[in-house]
Design an enzyme around this catalytic site. Structure first.
Site, PDB file in Angstrom:
ATOM      1  N   ILE A  17      29.400 -19.357 -14.294  1.00 16.34           N
ATOM      2  CA  ILE A  17      28.620 -18.298 -14.688  1.00 16.34           C
ATOM      3  C   ILE A  17      29.151 -17.110 -14.338  1.00 16.34           C
ATOM      4  O   ILE A  17      29.003 -15.961 -15.159  1.00 16.34           O
ATOM      5  CB  ILE A  17      27.097 -18.579 -14.131  1.00 16.34           C
ATOM      6  N   GLY A  20      33.158 -12.915  -8.582  1.00 15.80           N
ATOM      7  CA  GLY A  20      32.965 -11.639  -8.088  1.00 15.80           C
ATOM      8  C   GLY A  20      33.759 -11.746  -6.414  1.00 15.80           C
ATOM      9  O   GLY A  20      34.560 -12.713  -6.246  1.00 15.80           O
ATOM     10  N   GLY A  21      33.575 -10.759  -5.742  1.00 18.94           N
ATOM     11  CA  GLY A  21      34.279 -10.680  -4.422  1.00 18.94           C
ATOM     12  C   GLY A  21      34.112 -11.868  -3.547  1.00 18.94           C
ATOM     13  O   GLY A  21      35.034 -12.126  -2.900  1.00 18.94           O
ATOM     14  N   MET A  22      32.970 -12.394  -3.536  1.00 21.93           N
ATOM     15  CA  MET A  22      32.675 -13.491  -2.604  1.00 21.93           C
ATOM     16  C   MET A  22      33.002 -14.806  -2.933  1.00 21.93           C
ATOM     17  O   MET A  22      33.073 -15.764  -2.451  1.00 21.93           O
ATOM     18  CB  MET A  22      31.145 -13.371  -2.278  1.00 21.93           C
ATOM     19  N   GLY A  23      33.356 -15.110  -4.654  1.00 22.78           N
ATOM     20  CA  GLY A  23      33.748 -16.091  -4.995  1.00 22.78           C
ATOM     21  C   GLY A  23      33.229 -16.210  -6.152  1.00 22.78           C
ATOM     22  O   GLY A  23      33.209 -15.487  -7.089  1.00 22.78           O
ATOM     23  N   VAL A  25      30.167 -18.354  -9.148  1.00 27.18           N
ATOM     24  CA  VAL A  25      28.752 -18.959  -9.517  1.00 27.18           C
ATOM     25  C   VAL A  25      29.032 -19.991 -10.395  1.00 27.18           C
ATOM     26  O   VAL A  25      29.445 -19.559 -11.717  1.00 27.18           O
ATOM     27  CB  VAL A  25      27.917 -17.851  -9.607  1.00 27.18           C
ATOM     28  N   LYS A  40      26.817 -21.291  -5.476  1.00 30.08           N
ATOM     29  CA  LYS A  40      27.940 -20.323  -5.333  1.00 30.08           C
ATOM     30  C   LYS A  40      28.757 -20.903  -4.371  1.00 30.08           C
ATOM     31  O   LYS A  40      28.384 -21.206  -3.350  1.00 30.08           O
ATOM     32  CB  LYS A  40      27.009 -19.203  -4.723  1.00 30.08           C
ATOM     33  N   ASP A 141      22.240  -5.530   1.275  1.00 29.02           N
ATOM     34  CA  ASP A 141      23.146  -5.257   0.051  1.00 29.02           C
ATOM     35  C   ASP A 141      22.272  -5.054  -1.234  1.00 29.02           C
ATOM     36  O   ASP A 141      22.719  -5.829  -2.276  1.00 29.02           O
ATOM     37  CB  ASP A 141      24.339  -6.214  -0.028  1.00 29.02           C
TER      38      ASP A 141
END
Length: 799
Positions: A17, A20-23, A25, A40, A141
């Site tokens: 989907i 991003g910076g965290m991983g 989805v 996620k 955030d």
């Protein structure tokens, strides 16, 4: 991760989907339940990384995921599961079909969202934040990309707990040359930029940034680089939104600019407080009436009333189930009970009276200036408040009948949803006099249980009687409300403050609607609401509500009425908890003089306030004056209540704190030795107050340089606290720290380091890494490492 990967034998990844910076989805299928979910997948943990760090990281991930999973609100994305698969941490969440606000803004460029949609988003996000903040959860955030709008117009906040985790892992947080944590600079609050303590008001600032951008198509601060944006948040007043978009309603601009205040204290005290401004903004928007269909939902064929909070976003009032027959009073309850004792927690007012009789209770919180080893938790008593029995034999419809006005929200609280008059028109059959007599008797029995300190039983009796009275008399009947008031009182004494807040808020609203906002019974419920808010640490809201109640009491009762003085005492008490000891001292001294004049110098209420004067003096470092005050209170309480009364002993304990602060440890040692014997005689050797006195004894043994004895004493108290209070109770951790202090003074630094590290790890897990207690423990750990000449590790601990 790759398509068709099966995570933990249950979640099959279908298609990507987003990334991003965290991983990443993924859309996935839960093979066990046959439903679609979103997974996620966080970036893989670095191989060969520090094992201790990885262990802490995994534990923190589990903690944050549990917190997120506990949030149950229509405006918050549901977390179903979490875990680790082949080195990757993952979260399983509900699958949302829609677009986030960032995507909506991008699709609509260069135009902003329609005004009515901005208001709709604001209302739903505010409702979700009000819920999460009430649970003690801060997002940290909030930004357009973390707010999803589904096809039916529902707005949901995503990624609770992820921001803090991202910072700890270092995936998205980068450090500038000045050491500022860089998150999403366009939506960061000034306190985040400064690295200061962050609370729920930081989320409110971020919400202001989001609404500004939705309303104007531009963030409040823009620049060529991240630093210029951060400087704008820190130093620059944003341009008014209507300067960019003149058709915006004035109330909406007022809401946005209020959220963007630089000083957290100048922002709204909670997300709930945004509701009036948003309602005014809606009223001034074409097509924004309450009968309109939402702009967002209508396009998808879903009808939603504008201005009506989603049903699941309202905090429901829990009604106890109807108890058939008569709930019996315990057979061992005496036929007569002693009069309600004067206890010491001024949060209590009579449930239906406005008399000068004293029924106050004070909870004396620890003085922040006291050494960590001496004063660690509240000295408190317990009391009850009598309920009102109207002796009416029929259902209550209020002075205005079925058409009475809707309940009025309590200041500082959103209050429950307005109760429709239809509920009050549904008049139940007139109850029999026999039933009313039985309910009144049971109500009195509940009061008696409270006077005996048996609050669990008292709560059960009052809860059952409230349910029966609501069925027999109606929800707004004075007797029903009296039972609900006592239910809240018992919950408060049991430490179940959130539940007590719900009861008091409802009672205050109902009484305000039927009796008037300034009726003594209404003011009593509003004052209890403020007291519970203080117990929940919501001191600013408590302060505002106390101030409003005090103004009403002065108007209706006069400045010297005992109930007015009680409210002024509460205000002084709360000022101290707000970190305003000078203001607290001045007000408390004024109330003490007034109470001495009205009630007498030896009256328990006067002594309660003088006790608070001593506390404020200690906070101001005026220990000699504080000692003089506490000794006087202890002497007067000893004369009126007896030398072994818990309140007399509480004042003696505070005298010991002052002696230690004044460098008189030998006198403090003797005082604590006598106090521990008295506490053990009256309350038992394992009572928390007895252990606190024994702890103070050990602290002063150390101050006298008798460290072997101090170590033995600290270990004995620590063992007892672990057994009585639990291994992670704050008092137990203080005792562990005192053990470490003694070990250090004895030169046993390796042993001390292990204890300091244990305390720091527990505080970090329970309180979080940025909590002052955690930071103090890490500082202790660093000091110990320095003594062991492990300077590199010490520097790391300091950082």
């Amino acid at each position: 991760m790759a398509e068709d990967t099966l995570i933990q034998g249950r979640y099959r990844l279908l298609d990507l989907i987003g990334r991003g910076g965290m991983g990443e989805v993924w859309r996935a299928r839960d093979e066990s339940l046959g439903r679609r979910v979103a997974v996620k997948c966080l970036k893989p943990l670095a191989e060969g990384g520090d094992s201790a760090f990885m262990r802490v990281l995994r534990e923190r991930f589990r903690r944050e995921a549990r917190v997120a999973a506990a949030l149950q609100h229509r405006g918050v994305t549901v977390v179903h599961d979490f875990g680790e698969h082949e080195g990757q941490l993952y979260l399983v969440m509900e699958l949302l079909e829609g677009r986030n606000l960032s995507q909506l803004l991008e699709a609509g460029k260069p135009s902003p969202l329609p005004v009515i949609e901005v208001i709709e988003v604001a209302e739903q996000v505010a409702a979700a934040l009000a819920y999460t903040h009430d649970q003690g959860v801060v997002h940290r955030d909030l930004k357009p990309a973390n707010v999803m709008r589904t096809g039916d117009g529902t707005v949901k906040i995503c990624d609770f707990g992820i921001a803090r985790l991202a910072h700890d892992i270092g995936f998205t947080a980068k450090l500038t040359g000045t050491g500022i944590a860089m998150g999403t600079p366009h939506y960061m609050s000034p306190e985040q930029i400064a690295g200061a303590t962050v609370d729920h008001r930081s989320d409110l600032y971020s919400l202001g940034c989001v609404l500004y951008e939705l309303a104007t198509a531009a963030p409040p601060f823009e620049g060529g680089d991240a630093w210029s944006v951060l400087v704008g948040h820190r130093d620059t007043t944003p341009a008014p939104p209507r300067a960019r978009r003149p058709e915006l309603p004035g109330p909406l601009e007022h809401v946005i600019l209020g959220l963007l205040a630089k000083d957290p204290d100048q922002r709204p005290y909670s997300a709930t407080a945004l509701a009036p401004g948003l309602r005014a903004a809606r009223a001034g928007t074409p097509g924004g009436g309450h009968a309109a269909v939402t702009a967002m939902g209508a396009r998808s064929g879903h009808l939603t009333r504008l201005g009506a909070a989603p049903a699941s976003s309202r905090t429901p009032v829990q009604h106890p189930a109807r108890v058939p027959g008569v709930v019996s009073v315990p057979a061992h309850l005496p036929a007569t009970v002693p009069a309600r004792p004067p206890a010491w927690s001024e949060g209590i007012c009579g449930g239906s009276r406005a008399s000068g009789a004293w029924s106050a209770v004070e909870t004396a919180a620890p003085a922040s200036g006291a050494p960590e080893g001496e004063r660690t938790s509240a000295e408190s008593g317990a009391a009850g408040a009598p309920g009102a029995l109207s002796a009416l034999t029929g259902p209550w419809t209020g002075p205005h009948g079925a058409g009475r006005p809707a309940p009025v929200a309590v200041p500082g609280q959103g209050g429950p949803p307005a109760i429709s008059s239809a509920r009050h028109r549904a008049v139940p059959p007139a109850p029999s006099r026999e039933l009313l007599a039985v309910l009144a008797e049971r109500h009195g029995a509940g009061l008696g249980l409270g006077r005996l300190g048996r609050w669990e039983e008292a709560h059960e009796v009052h809860r059952a009687v409230a349910a029966e009275r609501e069925l027999a008399l109606g929800p707004g009947h004075p007797d029903t409300l009296a039972s609900r008031y006592e239910t809240g009182f018992a919950l408060s004494r049991l430490g179940r403050h959130r539940e007590a807040l719900e009861e008091y808020t409802r009672v205050a609203s109902e009484r305000g609607a039927t009796l008037g906002r300034e009726h003594p019974d209404t003011l009593a419920a509003r004052q209890e609401t403020a007291y519970v808010l203080g117990q929940l640490g919501r001191y600013l809201e408590a302060h505002e509500l106390y101030a409003a109640v005090l103004a009403a009491r002065e108007r209706t009762m006069g400045p010297d009425h005992p109930d007015t003085l009680r409210c002024r005492h509460n205000l002084a008490f709360n000022l101290s908890r707000l970190g305003r000891p000078a203001d607290s001292y001045e007000l408390a001294a004024e109330v003490a003089r007034a109470r001495a004049r009205v009630l007498g110098a030896g009256h328990p209420d006067t002594l309660v306030t003088r006790y608070e004067v001593g506390y404020a003096l200690g906070r101001l470092g005026r220990w000699a004056e504080a000692l003089e005050t506490y000794l006087a209170v202890a002497a007067l309480r000893g004369e009126s209540l007896g030398p072994d009364h818990p309140d007399t002993l509480a004042a003696r304990y505070e005298s010991g704190v002052c002696l230690g602060r004044l460098g008189r440890p030998a006198e403090a040692l003797e005082l604590y030795r006598d106090l521990a014997l008295a506490r053990a005689r009256v309350q038992g050797r394992d009572h928390p107050e007895t252990l606190r006195a024994l702890h103070g004894l050990g602290v002063n043994l150390g101050r006298l340089g008798r460290w072997p004895q101090a170590l033995t004493q600290a270990r004995e108290v620590c063992e007892a606290r672990e057994r009585v209070l639990g291994p992670e109770h704050p008092d137990t951790l203080v005792s562990h720290r005192e053990v470490a202090v003694a070990l250090g003074w004895l030169g046993r630094w390796e042993e001390a380091l292990k204890v300091y590290g244990y305390v720091a790890d527990v505080r970090e897990r329970v309180l979080g890494p940025a909590d002052p207690g955690t930071l103090a423990s890490r500082n202790d750990e660093a000091h110990c490492l320095e003594q062991l000449t492990r300077s590199i590790e010490a520097a790391g601990a300091h950082r």
